[in-house]
Every structure is written in C-alpha cells, then in structure tokens.
Design an enzyme around this catalytic site. Structure first.
Site, PDB file in Angstrom:
ATOM      1  N   SER A  17       0.815  -1.226   0.000  1.00 17.74           N
ATOM      2  CA  SER A  17       0.000   0.000   0.000  1.00 17.74           C
ATOM      3  C   SER A  17       0.848   1.276   0.000  1.00 17.74           C
ATOM      4  O   SER A  17       0.523   2.217  -0.734  1.00 17.74           O
ATOM      5  CB  SER A  17      -0.968   0.000   1.185  1.00 17.74           C
ATOM      6  OG  SER A  17      -1.919  -1.019   1.025  1.00 17.74           O
ATOM      7  N   THR A  62      -5.049  -3.464   7.802  1.00 14.04           N
ATOM      8  CA  THR A  62      -4.840  -4.814   7.281  1.00 14.04           C
ATOM      9  C   THR A  62      -4.739  -5.794   8.442  1.00 14.04           C
ATOM     10  O   THR A  62      -4.925  -5.431   9.609  1.00 14.04           O
ATOM     11  CB  THR A  62      -3.639  -4.842   6.294  1.00 14.04           C
ATOM     12  OG1 THR A  62      -3.634  -6.118   5.651  1.00 14.04           O
ATOM     13  CG2 THR A  62      -2.304  -4.596   6.960  1.00 14.04           C
ATOM     14  N   LYS A  66      -8.595  -5.878  11.106  1.00  7.82           N
ATOM     15  CA  LYS A  66      -9.787  -5.441  10.360  1.00  7.82           C
ATOM     16  C   LYS A  66     -11.085  -5.541  11.163  1.00  7.82           C
ATOM     17  O   LYS A  66     -11.992  -4.739  10.974  1.00  7.82           O
ATOM     18  CB  LYS A  66      -9.931  -6.262   9.071  1.00  7.82           C
ATOM     19  CG  LYS A  66      -8.914  -5.900   8.003  1.00  7.82           C
ATOM     20  CD  LYS A  66      -9.200  -6.649   6.714  1.00  7.82           C
ATOM     21  CE  LYS A  66      -8.192  -6.303   5.649  1.00  7.82           C
ATOM     22  NZ  LYS A  66      -8.541  -6.877   4.336  1.00  7.82           N
ATOM     23  N   ALA A 128     -14.237 -20.013   3.244  1.00  7.21           N
ATOM     24  CA  ALA A 128     -15.304 -19.374   4.022  1.00  7.21           C
ATOM     25  C   ALA A 128     -14.714 -18.504   5.131  1.00  7.21           C
ATOM     26  O   ALA A 128     -15.316 -18.340   6.187  1.00  7.21           O
ATOM     27  CB  ALA A 128     -16.224 -20.448   4.599  1.00  7.21           C
ATOM     28  N   GLY A 129     -13.536 -17.936   4.894  1.00  9.47           N
ATOM     29  CA  GLY A 129     -12.893 -17.050   5.876  1.00  9.47           C
ATOM     30  C   GLY A 129     -13.298 -15.596   5.648  1.00  9.47           C
ATOM     31  O   GLY A 129     -14.315 -15.302   5.008  1.00  9.47           O
ATOM     32  N   VAL A 154     -17.572 -27.665   5.945  1.00  6.82           N
ATOM     33  CA  VAL A 154     -18.857 -27.252   5.342  1.00  6.82           C
ATOM     34  C   VAL A 154     -19.670 -26.417   6.329  1.00  6.82           C
ATOM     35  O   VAL A 154     -20.371 -25.482   5.938  1.00  6.82           O
ATOM     36  CB  VAL A 154     -19.648 -28.493   4.862  1.00  6.82           C
ATOM     37  CG1 VAL A 154     -20.969 -28.086   4.218  1.00  6.82           C
ATOM     38  CG2 VAL A 154     -18.813 -29.286   3.872  1.00  6.82           C
ATOM     39  N   LYS A 156     -18.713 -24.166   8.330  1.00  8.09           N
ATOM     40  CA  LYS A 156     -18.315 -22.751   8.294  1.00  8.09           C
ATOM     41  C   LYS A 156     -18.941 -22.047   7.080  1.00  8.09           C
ATOM     42  O   LYS A 156     -19.358 -20.895   7.169  1.00  8.09           O
ATOM     43  CB  LYS A 156     -16.790 -22.667   8.244  1.00  8.09           C
ATOM     44  CG  LYS A 156     -16.243 -21.533   9.054  1.00  8.09           C
ATOM     45  CD  LYS A 156     -14.748 -21.624   9.186  1.00  8.09           C
ATOM     46  CE  LYS A 156     -14.125 -20.250   9.118  1.00  8.09           C
ATOM     47  NZ  LYS A 156     -12.672 -20.296   8.937  1.00  8.09           N
TER      48      LYS A 156
HETATM   49  P1  ATR Z   1      -8.962 -15.033   5.526  1.00  9.66           P
HETATM   50  O1  ATR Z   1      -9.531 -14.212   6.631  1.00  9.66           O
HETATM   51  O2  ATR Z   1      -7.653 -14.526   4.994  1.00  9.66           O
HETATM   52  O3  ATR Z   1      -9.934 -15.330   4.447  1.00  9.66           O
HETATM   53  P2  ATR Z   1      -9.219 -17.357   7.234  1.00  9.66           P
HETATM   54  O4  ATR Z   1     -10.337 -16.708   7.937  1.00  9.66           O
HETATM   55  O5  ATR Z   1      -8.124 -17.953   8.025  1.00  9.66           O
HETATM   56  O6  ATR Z   1      -8.510 -16.400   6.202  1.00  9.66           O
HETATM   57  O7  ATR Z   1      -9.880 -18.473   6.267  1.00  9.66           O
HETATM   58  C1  ATR Z   1      -9.121 -19.339   5.589  1.00  9.66           C
HETATM   59  C2  ATR Z   1      -9.984 -20.182   4.621  1.00  9.66           C
HETATM   60  O8  ATR Z   1      -9.088 -21.030   3.935  1.00  9.66           O
HETATM   61  C3  ATR Z   1     -10.975 -21.089   5.302  1.00  9.66           C
HETATM   62  O9  ATR Z   1     -12.070 -21.271   4.445  1.00  9.66           O
HETATM   63  C4  ATR Z   1     -10.177 -22.386   5.456  1.00  9.66           C
HETATM   64  O10 ATR Z   1     -10.956 -23.558   5.516  1.00  9.66           O
HETATM   65  P3  ATR Z   1     -11.609 -24.044   6.928  1.00  9.66           P
HETATM   66  O11 ATR Z   1     -12.773 -23.150   7.178  1.00  9.66           O
HETATM   67  O12 ATR Z   1     -11.993 -25.453   6.687  1.00  9.66           O
HETATM   68  O13 ATR Z   1     -10.512 -23.898   7.957  1.00  9.66           O
HETATM   69  C5  ATR Z   1      -9.415 -22.372   4.153  1.00  9.66           C
HETATM   70  N1  ATR Z   1      -8.180 -23.162   4.208  1.00  9.66           N
HETATM   71  C6  ATR Z   1      -6.981 -22.752   4.670  1.00  9.66           C
HETATM   72  N2  ATR Z   1      -6.048 -23.725   4.530  1.00  9.66           N
HETATM   73  C7  ATR Z   1      -6.687 -24.777   3.950  1.00  9.66           C
HETATM   74  C8  ATR Z   1      -6.269 -26.087   3.522  1.00  9.66           C
HETATM   75  N3  ATR Z   1      -5.010 -26.499   3.647  1.00  9.66           N
HETATM   76  N4  ATR Z   1      -7.192 -26.883   2.931  1.00  9.66           N
HETATM   77  C9  ATR Z   1      -8.481 -26.474   2.772  1.00  9.66           C
HETATM   78  N5  ATR Z   1      -8.928 -25.255   3.162  1.00  9.66           N
HETATM   79  C10 ATR Z   1      -8.057 -24.426   3.741  1.00  9.66           C
END
Ligand code: ATR
Length: 280
Positions: A17, A62, A66, A128-129, A154, A156
């Site tokens: 940034s 960041t 957030k 789903a993060g 699933v 989440k």
């Molecule tokens: P961000 O806020 O950056 O989106 P996060 O909240 O940590 O990051 O979310 C990470 C996402 O990546 C989640 O959907 C996670 O899946 P889970 O909900 O099952 O944890 C997914 N993820 C991260 N590493 C993974 C892996 N090795 N295999 C499958 N899904 C993964």
C-alpha cells in the site's frame, strides 16, 4: 499543510500500500505522506486515539486488525458492519468512519478483467474465511443471486450463508462436491491461502470438470499465477489473480480520502514492479 495517511497491520513490512498510494498522491499533486505503521493488537486502541489526536486524515487497516478495530471507530458503514471488517478509515468532521472496500474492489477488478454485468451468472466461492465473507456479501448486496460456497469445513460455509442478510440462493458444499459439480459454474473465486508462496504446488481442488468458458479468479497475487490458475488456463478458462482486487480496494480508499480517482493501471504497474524482485 502536508496531510497524513497510512496503513496499520502486524506485520506491515510486506504491505504494498505505501508505494501504491504514495505514487498516486504524488502524480495527482496532493501534498500527503502515507506511512506504514506496525501496530500490535494490544496497542490498537491507543494507536487509533493517537492517530486521531495527531490529525491523520485516513488510513488502511490490514491483518489482523480489520475486525478488532471496529469498536474504536466513531461510525461504521452498513456494508462494513455486515461483513464485520473495516479496511479503510476516513476522517470526517473529526470522527473516524470505517468502510470495507475489499468486496467492491473485487467487483471492480472482475468488471475490468471479465465483464461489466455478471449478475445472472452462477458462482462458486472456495473458502469461508474473512476474504470469502467480504466478497460473498458484497456480491449479494449488488444483486447476484446464485453463489455456492465450497469449503473444507462445510459448517463454516453454512454459517456464512445463514448469517447473510442479503437475499440469495446459496448452498454450502464440500470441496469434493464442488470439484464434482464444477461444470455448473461460470465464475470460480478462490479465497483461501492455498497455493500462496511458498506452497506453490498446492491447489484447493481439481478443475477437471470446469466449463471451458469459465472465469477463474484467485485472490492470491504472490505468486502471480497459482497452481489453480495455471490449471485453469491449461483447460482453456480465462483467469485473474488478486492484484486487481488489491489495487481497486486501494483506489476506492484513495477516492474516499481525496475525492479524486487514481489511475488503477499505474497503481497496478508499480505494485508489479515492486513485487517483481521479491516473487519466487
Ligand atoms: P482469511 O480471513 O484470509 O480469508 P481465514 O479466515 O483464516 O482467512 O480463512 C481461511 C480459509 O481457507 C478457510 O475457508 C479455510 O478452511 P476451513 O474453514 O476449513 O478452515 C481455508 N483453508 C486454509 N487452509 C486450507 C487447507 N489447507 N485446505 C483447505 N482449506 C483451507
């Protein structure tokens, strides 16, 4: 007087940034300084108070602040509230107002690289993060209806859909189900960290069943081309990495601070130039 802007995070040295925003302030002849601030979680409240006291006009937020910054702001825009995250703060009448430009930045990048109107297309979001949430809720808030979420857990994905205040027609599915039914999606959006440097060979799913004219978007931009995007290209699909989303979320923040529209292509070029040397 020179106006003060910045970005807060932990860590912050990696942030692109400062070079991106500083260039636009200079090119548009705005007297401003944009500074990266390394702020620990325990100091976040003091940091926000300090920035208000010294007259900071606006800043980006960041990881990991957030969500945790929200109670320390004077006003939260409704979309940011729904997403539960703020990435842009603007000083308005000596108050700090919080916005989320990540989802709209994503949409702008999609419009620039794919097509203007994709409301009636069917999309799959992988993950789903926090990033998935910003993109999913913003797409639904703009009228897109058919978006499924494929995730390792699933539950989440289901939670994300259940919590969504916007109307839509979404299913929570496993990555295996997504893989098996991939031909029904025109748009595939990868939002997890899978495939990010240094795990270059990792991919969340196989694209064996992809439509040939699908558009595959990965929000990662280091590397510029993840294993998923490489496979998509090989199978004839159009692709996009995460640089556009990053540039547009920053461009939207810049507009909120200054009322001026920066040059997205120029912003993209300077980030590419800076990342070029550091990329794998
Ligand atoms: P961000 O806020 O950056 O989106 P996060 O909240 O940590 O990051 O979310 C990470 C996402 O990546 C989640 O959907 C996670 O899946 P889970 O909900 O099952 O944890 C997914 N993820 C991260 N590493 C993974 C892996 N090795 N295999 C499958 N899904 C993964």
């Amino acid at each position: 007087m020179i106006k003060l802007y910045g970005v807060i995070g932990d860590p912050i040295v990696q942030s692109m940034s400062p070079v991106m925003q500083s260039q636009e302030f200079e090119k548009l002849d705005i007297e401003a300084h944009y500074h990266p601030f390394h702020i620990l979680g325990k100091d976040l409240h003091d940091a926000v108070k300090g920035m208000k006291a010294i007259g900071v006009e606006g800043f980006n937020v960041t990881s990991p602040h957030k969500t945790t910054i929200m109670p320390f702001l004077d006003y939260i825009d409704p979309l940011a509230k729904v997403i539960g995250a703020v990435n842009t703060v603007v000083r308005i009448n000596d108050e700090f107002h919080g916005y989320n430009t990540d989802g709209i930045g994503y949409i702008k990048a999609l419009q620039a690289d794919w097509k203007e109107d994709f409301k009636n297309e069917k999309a799959l979001i992988i993950g789903a993060g926090g990033a998935a949430k910003a993109i999913f809720y913003t797409l639904l808030s703009k009228g897109m209806k058919n978006i499924d979420i494929g995730n390792r857990s699933v539950d989440k994905a289901k939670q994300l859909i259940d919590d969504c205040p916007y109307e839509g027609n979404s299913n929570a599915i496993s990555l295996k189900e997504a893989e098996e039914n991939l031909e029904q999606y025109q748009l595939i959006i990868q939002t997890t960290s899978i495939g990010m440097y240094p795990n270059l060979s990792e991919s969340p799913l196989s694209l064996e069943n992809i439509q040939q004219d699908a558009f595959v978007s990965d929000i990662i931009y280091n590397p510029f081309e993840t294993a998923l995007l490489k496979e998509a290209k090989e199978r004839g699909a159009k692709t996009q990495n995460g640089l556009g989303m990053f540039v547009y979320q920053g461009a939207l923040a810049f507009e909120k601070w200054t009322g001026q529209t920066p040059d997205a292509n120029r912003m993209s070029e300077i980030v590419m130039k800076h990342l070029g040397g550091k990329l794998c």
